[in-house]
Design an enzyme around this catalytic site. Structure first.
Site, short mmCIF file in Angstrom:
data_model
loop_
_atom_site.label_atom_id
_atom_site.label_comp_id
_atom_site.label_asym_id
_atom_site.label_seq_id
_atom_site.Cartn_x
_atom_site.Cartn_y
_atom_site.Cartn_z
N GLN A 114 2.94 0.73 43.96
CA GLN A 114 4.23 0.31 43.59
C GLN A 114 4.03 -0.28 42.13
O GLN A 114 3.27 -1.07 41.67
CB GLN A 114 4.40 -0.82 44.30
CG GLN A 114 5.87 -1.68 44.23
CD GLN A 114 6.09 -2.96 45.02
OE1 GLN A 114 5.67 -3.94 44.59
NE2 GLN A 114 6.67 -2.92 45.98
N TYR A 170 12.46 -8.89 40.14
CA TYR A 170 11.78 -8.30 39.18
C TYR A 170 12.54 -7.46 38.14
O TYR A 170 13.77 -7.35 38.37
CB TYR A 170 10.56 -7.83 39.81
CG TYR A 170 9.71 -8.73 40.47
CD1 TYR A 170 9.05 -9.72 39.97
CD2 TYR A 170 9.44 -8.72 41.74
CE1 TYR A 170 8.32 -10.78 40.43
CE2 TYR A 170 8.80 -9.61 42.45
CZ TYR A 170 8.08 -10.66 41.79
OH TYR A 170 7.34 -11.72 42.47
N GLY A 228 5.20 -5.76 57.14
CA GLY A 228 4.33 -6.47 55.82
C GLY A 228 3.59 -7.52 56.61
O GLY A 228 2.46 -7.42 56.83
#
Length: 382
Positions: free
Chosen positions: A101, A184, A334
């Protein structure tokens, strides 16, 4: 519900996964400074051994940055490339595929962070707009973000994405996931609350999606079809979010352009609305920017050829239904991967997900064994 729909192989870019269960990117703050190490190798190997079809690495910094997460790994140096190769080779030996990532924090850096000081550059954002919030627990006396410097030439960062992709290729990763979520840098360019530029990277949805599309194109020059992007259109996290019509117009245009690429993406991962990513900021207005709506239903029609992968707080029943009816090609979990290194095997054999997450050591702690709360979770008996 039988787990069969999740356990069948699926094409992903230029390769095939053994099942449709992915491990989402999970920052865990265990690197040696910014270099991947042996305890990280054990962590990823455990989850590959536990059956993951696709592992997405934790966010990998594409350049030296003052992240709010200490001990976050990067991929700009040879030592980092070598550290990741040690991990990637071991994951492959267990039968899993692994994407890196690629992560740039944008305005969520801090000039007082050691890595940012060492980098010797300002904290950059699309515009000079500060994010509310901040979690700089490792920097004494610092708790808030700063007003960033408007990035003079976005193409300088696009070049960093390409170099990071080249480095990920050298480390043996099967592909890359562009981090376009959670507030982000790519997300900041998409969102008008953070991007108020007046040049070709700001203003209209067409302009605000330009940075994301150029970042994807740069990665595809290296990995071809083995490039993906993660998006969180509901916003909220890290102080982003637009009114619903603007959100749909912006992300809809982005998806139309991604769908039209000559080389199709491996997948688009959508994060659904999740209260955990919708903080209330401690300032006068007491509001969040999150725009709550059904991301999967809204944006699935835009993707005729590009696979959709669903993410964020999925129950097993929801995951099974998404894949069984063709809504999603695969799903990411997750938190369940944190506490259950054998997650796929548990699903396959009907074992309970009964381990509790050690939140006290989720991101490690100074002076304690980094394995604590990281690689010490028990597997089930089979």
């Amino acid at each position: 519900m039988a787990a069969k729909s999740l356990l069948t192989p699926v094409a992903l870019g230029s390769t095939t996964l053994r099942n449709r269960i992915g491990m989402s990117a999970l920052t865990r703050s265990r690197a040696s400074g910014t270099v991947p190490n042996d305890v990280m190798r054990e962590y990823y190997v455990q989850r590959a051994r536990g059956g993951a079809g696709l592992i997405i690495s934790e966010g990998v910094l594409i350049t030296q940055q003052g992240t709010e997460w200490p001990e976050a790994p990067g991929i700009w140096s040879q030592a980092q490339i070598d550290g990741w190769k040690n991990i990637v080779d071991a994951v492959h030996a267990e039968g899993s595929k692994i994407y890196a990532q690629l992560w740039h924090l944008g305005r969520l850096n801090h000039p007082a962070a050691p890595e940012q000081i060492a980098a010797g550059v300002p904290v950059y954002g699309p515009s000079a707009i500060m994010a509310r919030g901040g979690r700089f627990r490792h920097i004494p006396g610092v708790k808030d973000y700063v007003v960033p410097t408007e990035l003079p030439d976005p193409k300088t960062i696009i070049a960093l994405y390409k170099q990071a992709a080249l480095n990920a290729k050298a480390a043996g990763f099967d592909g890359v996931e562009m981090h376009g979520a959670n507030g982000y840098l790519i997300h900041q360019f998409l969102d008008s609350s953070a991007n108020q530029r007046t040049d070709s990277y700001g203003g209209s949805p067409k302009n605000r999606t330009r940075f994301a599309l150029e970042a994807v194109a740069a990665a595809q020059e290296v990995f071809g079809a083995d490039v993906s992007i993660k998006l969180s259109p509901t916003g909220g996290n890290n102080d982003l979010g637009m009114p619903l019509p603007e959100t749909v117009a912006t992300f809809g245009h982005l998806l139309q352009q991604l769908e039209a690429l000559p080389t199709k993406l491996a997948y688009v991962a959508f994060m659904r609305y999740n209260p955990l990513h919708d903080p209330i900021y401690p300032d006068a207005d007491g509001k969040t920017r999150a725009t709550q709506f059904d991301v999967i239903t809204t944006f699935k029609p835009y993707l005729k050829q590009t696979p959709l992968w669903a993410n964020s707080a999925l129950s097993l029943e929801e995951a099974l239904a998404y894949v069984a009816d063709g809504t999603a090609a695969g799903v990411f979990f997750g938190l369940n991967w944190i506490a259950h290194p054998d997650l796929v095997k548990r699903i396959e054999h009907g074992k309970p997900l009964d381990n509790q997450i050690d939140f006290a050591h989720l991101y490690g702690a100074e002076g304690v064994d980094p394995a604590l709360g990281y690689t010490d979770y028990k597997t089930a008996a089979y």
